[in-house]
Motif scaffolding. Sequence first.
Motif, PDB file in Angstrom:
ATOM      1  N   PRO A 113      21.724  44.414  45.616  1.00  0.00           N
ATOM      2  CA  PRO A 113      23.166  44.561  45.379  1.00  0.00           C
ATOM      3  C   PRO A 113      23.527  45.812  44.572  1.00  0.00           C
ATOM      4  CG  PRO A 113      22.541  42.281  45.116  1.00  0.00           C
ATOM      5  CD  PRO A 113      21.268  43.049  45.276  1.00  0.00           C
ATOM      6  N   TYR A 114      22.674  46.237  43.636  1.00  0.00           N
ATOM      7  CA  TYR A 114      22.939  47.461  42.887  1.00  0.00           C
ATOM      8  C   TYR A 114      22.902  48.688  43.799  1.00  0.00           C
ATOM      9  CZ  TYR A 114      22.290  44.946  38.438  1.00  0.00           C
ATOM     10  OH  TYR A 114      22.413  44.089  37.361  1.00  0.00           O
ATOM     11  N   LEU A 115      21.933  48.706  44.704  1.00  0.00           N
ATOM     12  CA  LEU A 115      21.842  49.823  45.644  1.00  0.00           C
ATOM     13  C   LEU A 115      23.065  49.855  46.550  1.00  0.00           C
ATOM     14  CD1 LEU A 115      20.304  52.143  46.983  1.00  0.00           C
ATOM     15  CD2 LEU A 115      19.069  50.444  48.351  1.00  0.00           C
ATOM     16  N   MET A 151      24.481  38.333  48.053  1.00  0.00           N
ATOM     17  CA  MET A 151      23.394  38.088  48.999  1.00  0.00           C
ATOM     18  C   MET A 151      23.827  37.119  50.096  1.00  0.00           C
ATOM     19  SD  MET A 151      21.035  40.106  47.944  1.00  0.00           S
ATOM     20  CE  MET A 151      19.591  39.617  48.886  1.00  0.00           C
ATOM     21  N   GLU A 152      24.615  36.117  49.736  1.00  0.00           N
ATOM     22  CA  GLU A 152      25.036  35.138  50.727  1.00  0.00           C
ATOM     23  C   GLU A 152      26.131  35.676  51.641  1.00  0.00           C
ATOM     24  OE1 GLU A 152      25.979  31.711  48.361  1.00  0.00           O
ATOM     25  OE2 GLU A 152      23.896  30.990  48.377  1.00  0.00           O
ATOM     26  N   GLU A 153      26.982  36.548  51.101  1.00  0.00           N
ATOM     27  CA  GLU A 153      28.099  37.054  51.902  1.00  0.00           C
ATOM     28  C   GLU A 153      27.804  38.404  52.549  1.00  0.00           C
ATOM     29  OE1 GLU A 153      31.432  37.142  49.267  1.00  0.00           O
ATOM     30  OE2 GLU A 153      31.245  35.008  48.743  1.00  0.00           O
ATOM     31  N   GLN A 154      27.180  39.313  51.777  1.00  0.00           N
ATOM     32  CA  GLN A 154      27.019  40.683  52.260  1.00  0.00           C
ATOM     33  C   GLN A 154      25.655  40.964  52.907  1.00  0.00           C
ATOM     34  OE1 GLN A 154      29.645  42.753  52.160  1.00  0.00           O
ATOM     35  NE2 GLN A 154      30.762  41.032  51.270  1.00  0.00           N
ATOM     36  N   TYR A 163      23.779  40.652  59.494  1.00  0.00           N
ATOM     37  CA  TYR A 163      23.813  39.263  59.977  1.00  0.00           C
ATOM     38  C   TYR A 163      22.969  39.114  61.241  1.00  0.00           C
ATOM     39  CZ  TYR A 163      25.531  34.826  61.783  1.00  0.00           C
ATOM     40  OH  TYR A 163      25.614  33.545  62.273  1.00  0.00           O
ATOM     41  N   GLY A 164      22.130  38.089  61.231  1.00  0.00           N
ATOM     42  CA  GLY A 164      21.306  37.800  62.405  1.00  0.00           C
ATOM     43  C   GLY A 164      20.014  38.580  62.474  1.00  0.00           C
ATOM     44  N   ARG A 165      19.803  39.514  61.545  1.00  0.00           N
ATOM     45  CA  ARG A 165      18.572  40.314  61.588  1.00  0.00           C
ATOM     46  C   ARG A 165      17.435  39.681  60.784  1.00  0.00           C
ATOM     47  NH1 ARG A 165      23.285  42.500  63.601  1.00  0.00           N
ATOM     48  NH2 ARG A 165      22.763  44.282  64.950  1.00  0.00           N
ATOM     49  N   ARG A 166      17.777  38.909  59.772  1.00  0.00           N
ATOM     50  CA  ARG A 166      16.725  38.366  58.921  1.00  0.00           C
ATOM     51  C   ARG A 166      15.870  37.368  59.719  1.00  0.00           C
ATOM     52  NH1 ARG A 166      17.455  33.633  59.809  1.00  0.00           N
ATOM     53  NH2 ARG A 166      18.878  32.167  58.829  1.00  0.00           N
ATOM     54  N   THR A 167      14.578  37.357  59.412  1.00  0.00           N
ATOM     55  CA  THR A 167      13.661  36.416  60.058  1.00  0.00           C
ATOM     56  C   THR A 167      13.262  35.284  59.118  1.00  0.00           C
ATOM     57  OG1 THR A 167      11.751  37.784  59.429  1.00  0.00           O
ATOM     58  CG2 THR A 167      12.733  38.194  61.587  1.00  0.00           C
ATOM     59  N   ALA A 168      13.574  35.425  57.834  1.00  0.00           N
ATOM     60  CA  ALA A 168      13.298  34.366  56.859  1.00  0.00           C
ATOM     61  C   ALA A 168      14.164  34.594  55.637  1.00  0.00           C
ATOM     62  CB  ALA A 168      11.823  34.361  56.459  1.00  0.00           C
ATOM     63  N   ILE A 284      30.432  27.607  40.053  1.00  0.00           N
ATOM     64  CA  ILE A 284      29.622  26.852  41.013  1.00  0.00           C
ATOM     65  C   ILE A 284      28.765  27.810  41.834  1.00  0.00           C
ATOM     66  CG2 ILE A 284      29.731  25.420  43.100  1.00  0.00           C
ATOM     67  CD1 ILE A 284      32.249  24.102  41.828  1.00  0.00           C
ATOM     68  N   ALA A 285      29.354  28.936  42.252  1.00  0.00           N
ATOM     69  CA  ALA A 285      28.612  29.937  43.025  1.00  0.00           C
ATOM     70  C   ALA A 285      27.443  30.508  42.236  1.00  0.00           C
ATOM     71  CB  ALA A 285      29.548  31.057  43.469  1.00  0.00           C
ATOM     72  N   LEU A 286      27.579  30.554  40.917  1.00  0.00           N
ATOM     73  CA  LEU A 286      26.514  31.063  40.049  1.00  0.00           C
ATOM     74  C   LEU A 286      25.498  29.987  39.680  1.00  0.00           C
ATOM     75  CD1 LEU A 286      28.628  33.280  37.613  1.00  0.00           C
ATOM     76  CD2 LEU A 286      27.087  34.073  39.408  1.00  0.00           C
TER      77      LEU A 286
END
Length: 471
Positions: A113-115, A151-154, A163-168, A284-286
């Motif tokens: 996220p910093y990058l 991480m969950e949104e971006q 989106y859709g690229r991660r394998t795990a 809650i998100a944290l």
Amino acid sequence: MFVGRKRELDKLNTLYAGDSFEFAVVYGRRRVGKTTLIREFLKDKESVYYMAVEGTKKENLRGLSAAFLMQGKNNAPAAESYVEFRDYEAALAYIDLLAGEHRRIVIAIDEYPYLAASYPTISSLVQKHIDECWKDSRLFLILCGSSMSFMEEQVLGYKSPLYGRRTAQFKIRPFTFWEAGEMLKDYSAQDRALLYGVTGGIPEYLSRIDGTKDVHENIIRLFFDESGRLFEEPINLMKQELREPMTYHSIISAIASGASRLNEIATKTGLESGGCSNQLSSLIALQIVKKEVPMTQNANSRSTLYSLEDSMYLFWYRFVRPNSSSIMCGVGRQIYETVVMPQNDDFMGRIFETICRQYLFLPEIYGKLPFPIGQIGRWWGNNARARRQEEIDLMAISGETVLFGECKWRNEKIGRQVVERLLERGELFQYPEKYYYIFSKTGFKEETTQYCSEKERVYLISFEEMCRNIK
């Protein structure tokens, strides 16, 4: 010494053993051990590791360049010519060269996220290179971050270029009581429970426990000393995560002091209900606050309660924050011994409920349960027959079968009336099959064991039994 995270490490190594492109997303709250897990995974593997900083685009590009230069000393192609990449496209083009050699190499970017904050188009660039080059290679990409919402949104969200690229994906959570116990082997089971409660199972905090000192000395040293590692920890974390943390401090303090409904929290803090609700959503998100409804009701129930999910925050806001001025005056030890120690058992009540839930899901225990439990929670509501409010510590439902649990962290053995009360509460529910589990810190009176020996589907479990033969 690396402790815990066996499932995550085994899964990463299984992915690594494959022969195709992998893109793993690792995320979780700060101090939970994400970096330690990644570094353990990278041991003895060809890799590039870079931890992004909260800085400028140029600063992060320079750091990324240095990471590749260090890897280049281990025979990467012509890395010396890339003392500093001219831009991020050049950096990713260099990864194309590595991928083109079709050998297994791990590229791990920590605090992604910093990058992304310093160079917002980086995710689009990474997506482009995945699609055009990396997906057909043996490259193993890891993006890691502590900002849960980012991480969950971006990264994982459907609006993200990735989106859709991660394998795990790996959402790294605090240790359970049993996992934390691996770092607390010098202590009795009850002392381990208290140390687990005050640290929230966070590995970094557990690593600060000094095994040569007793449980109380450790708590004083960490929380009740102005120079203690955890004396200002929640303040520092909130500053990193939230723009205006003061209102959030008030909300957490209200919950820690017993306010559990939205109107109670709003009243204690002086906030409007709408604004208070929005800020609760951020907490809650944290994973600091959790929102609960009774097990038998839906998510929109009017019986919603809020509590602190992170028990370190519960301990800190209940005992440290109200006494911070006194601690800074050098009387932290006296505060702990006279104010906190008498309330430790009360503080541990809700922590023990958490430990009991974790116990039921231990592999050694889960297979012996009368039915495979899925979701487990609490129940509270009105007992119309007795005209009073009731609460059940643990409740799990599967079809026509239900499990009720009572958790008692008391210094005296449990009497028969506790069992009778749970059986009475169970009669409020019309399920054909009912099972009752009573958990006790110090065991059960003889009258209780005799009474339950004549009952079917009633189980008495002491904390000593819970910890026996469980590694």
